[in-house]
Structures are given as structure tokens and as C-alpha cells.
Design an enzyme around this catalytic site. Sequence first.
Site, PDB file in Angstrom:
ATOM      1  N   GLU A 194       0.739  -1.185   0.062  1.00  0.00           N
ATOM      2  CA  GLU A 194       0.152  -0.199   0.025  1.00  0.00           C
ATOM      3  C   GLU A 194       0.846   1.144   0.211  1.00  0.00           C
ATOM      4  OE1 GLU A 194      -3.043   0.560  -0.417  1.00  0.00           O
ATOM      5  OE2 GLU A 194      -3.551  -1.471  -0.667  1.00  0.00           O
ATOM      6  N   TYR A 238      -6.400   6.828   4.109  1.00  0.00           N
ATOM      7  CA  TYR A 238      -6.333   5.675   3.407  1.00  0.00           C
ATOM      8  C   TYR A 238      -5.677   4.614   3.811  1.00  0.00           C
ATOM      9  CZ  TYR A 238      -5.735   3.006  -0.856  1.00  0.00           C
ATOM     10  OH  TYR A 238      -5.483   1.779  -1.654  1.00  0.00           O
ATOM     11  N   ASP A 249      -9.569   4.528  -3.368  1.00  0.00           N
ATOM     12  CA  ASP A 249      -8.444   5.172  -4.029  1.00  0.00           C
ATOM     13  C   ASP A 249      -9.020   5.970  -5.169  1.00  0.00           C
ATOM     14  OD1 ASP A 249      -9.220   2.945  -5.711  1.00  0.00           O
ATOM     15  OD2 ASP A 249      -7.318   2.234  -5.609  1.00  0.00           O
TER      16      ASP A 249
END
Length: 349
Positions: free
Chosen positions: A45, A128, A146
Site C-alpha cells: 500500500e 486511506y 482510491d
Amino acid sequence: MRDAELPQTLLEWYDRHARMMPWRTPPQDKCAGVRPDPYRVWLSEVMLQQTTVAAVRAYFHRFTERWPTVAQLAAAEDGDVMGEWAGLGYYARARNLLKCARAVAQDHGGVFPDTYAALLTLPGIGPYTAAAISSIAFDRAETVVDGNVERVMARLYAVQTPLPAAKSELTALAATLTPQDRPGDYAQAVMDLGATICTPKSPACGICPWQAPCKARAGGIQTDLPRKTPKKAKPTRLGIAYLARRSDGAWLLERRPDSGLLGGMLGWPGPVWGDAPVDAPPMLADWQRLNVEVRHTFTHFHLILALRVAEVPMDAAPDTGHFLTPVDFRPSDLPTVMRKAFDLAQGMT
């Protein structure tokens, strides 16, 4: 199709069409009891932030082969990690990667916390990334949004508000669909849908599992969404890079300050980039101007670098930086813009 049915429909599609990723636990493996590795989820990520899957794959393989666990990464030398990251861009991510790994190793016994709130306390992890890790690694029902998910939601609900103003609206819509059952697989499914079918251009609506309820498709406006506010033109900055090579083949390099652009990375000495190049060599030498220039684009500006090269003696004493011998210097450790300068200088000298 009712909204309540959308998650299950997408999960059924994902079970058949999930992309194979080196950091991903396939749905069939999860059904067999294999749990995702939080370290690999976190690492991927961080690497994938503002970077494509294609660009990340090789870096992910190198990192996990060299540092298979978060504890091993935490114990790594800063320069080694920055060198492996070279070329991937957005170098603050690499610095935060080390800070986070060390925080997990020192404060959490080498085990990632499993909740959104706890993950947010770690260096370099924002909303996020915390949502993605808690969802994908720990199956927490967090909403992961996203760019792919924003596009899917904008089309599914025909949201006309342009980005970035629409972000909160699209996140709220995505949250209404996040299921309690298999939220991690669902999060990856929506991202896969945006990456492979609901693409920015020429979306493959005919094979989309959500084609029936898609309001943008019904209105024939799917290629117009999401709308985006026009971006301002990027300014251009100018600078000079000085490449000095000693008689034994050593190159003069300096490590940039940790804060700021290209922070912590090796690079060629040179003045601060600005509206006009400032001639500020790092030492007295017979500097030759090369009839080439480096052009590179960062997130917020374009850069044009003039190049100066010099051959210097063994007793050369620079005002800044240090010489790295051919044994210690790997051009691959340079960030892309500095590697461009090296390649051009090699071709001209």
C-alpha cells in the site's frame, strides 16, 4: 439490482476474476484459511501510493526478498533502503517506511495493530492506508477509497460534482456499500473493477458485473465521469548538476537532507532549483558545460538541469559531498532525475 445486492454480486465476480498480485492473498486461499500478511499488505500500500502496479512489482519483490519481515526492515540501514527505493519516486514514502517499521518493531513487538485507529498512530499511515490495511489484512469493515473506487462510484451513481470537490460525496457512497462479510476482498474487488473494467477511457461496460444498476451507463455519460476541475499549469524550475569524477573513478555525491524533495537520497551537488540557474560549483575545478540538459517532471513542477562535468585529482577537497568509489557507488541507487544526469554525462564524456 438493489444496492444491498451490489457487494455480493461484486464478490462473486472477484472470486472468478481477481488479479494476481505478489502481495495479495487470492480469495480461494483465504477460503482455505490462509490469512494475509499485514507486513506485505502495508508495504504494497505504501509503494502503490501514486504509483502503478506495474512499476511496484519489481520493487516489492526486491524488498521482501531482502527484508522478509517488518523487524528485518526496521533493522536495515537507511542508505540501503533509500537505495532500493531509488527510481520509485515520492521519496518521503521511503523515509516514512523506515519510521513505521521501527515503530512497529519497537512499540508493537513487531506485530501490526489491527484496527484503523491504532494504525493511524503509526508514522506515514494516513486515513486511506489505515483503512486499506485494516480491511485487507484484518477484514475490518473499513471503507477503502482510491482513484479507481472514486471513478466506479462516480459512474455507478452518476455523480456530477467534479473532483477533488466530490471526494467526500464519493467516499460516503462507497461507505454505504462496504459489507460486514469479506470487507477485505470487497475492497480489493472494487479497486480491481476500476483498474480492469471501469477504466478511465473506454470502460468495458458490457462485461461489468454492475452494468445494470450503473446510472452513468444508463445515461450514456460513463466516459464523461468522474468530472475533474482543470489543473493549473505546472511551473518550470532551473538548476545545475555538478558531476565530478576523481582519477580513481570515484564520483562526488551528496546525500540530500531528510526533509524536502528527494529527501535522504544520493544526488549530484548543485544549488537550489529556482527561476534561474545559479552557478555554484562544489569545488574548484575545470568545469565543462555539456551541451545537453536533464528534463524531469515532479508532481508540482517541471525541472530543467544544466550539466557541468570535471575530472579532478585524488587530493581534491570538495566543499560539500563526498567521493564514492566504483565499489561503493551504484547508479541504481540514484533517484530518477539524478540517474538521468549520470547517463547523459556518461554518454558525453
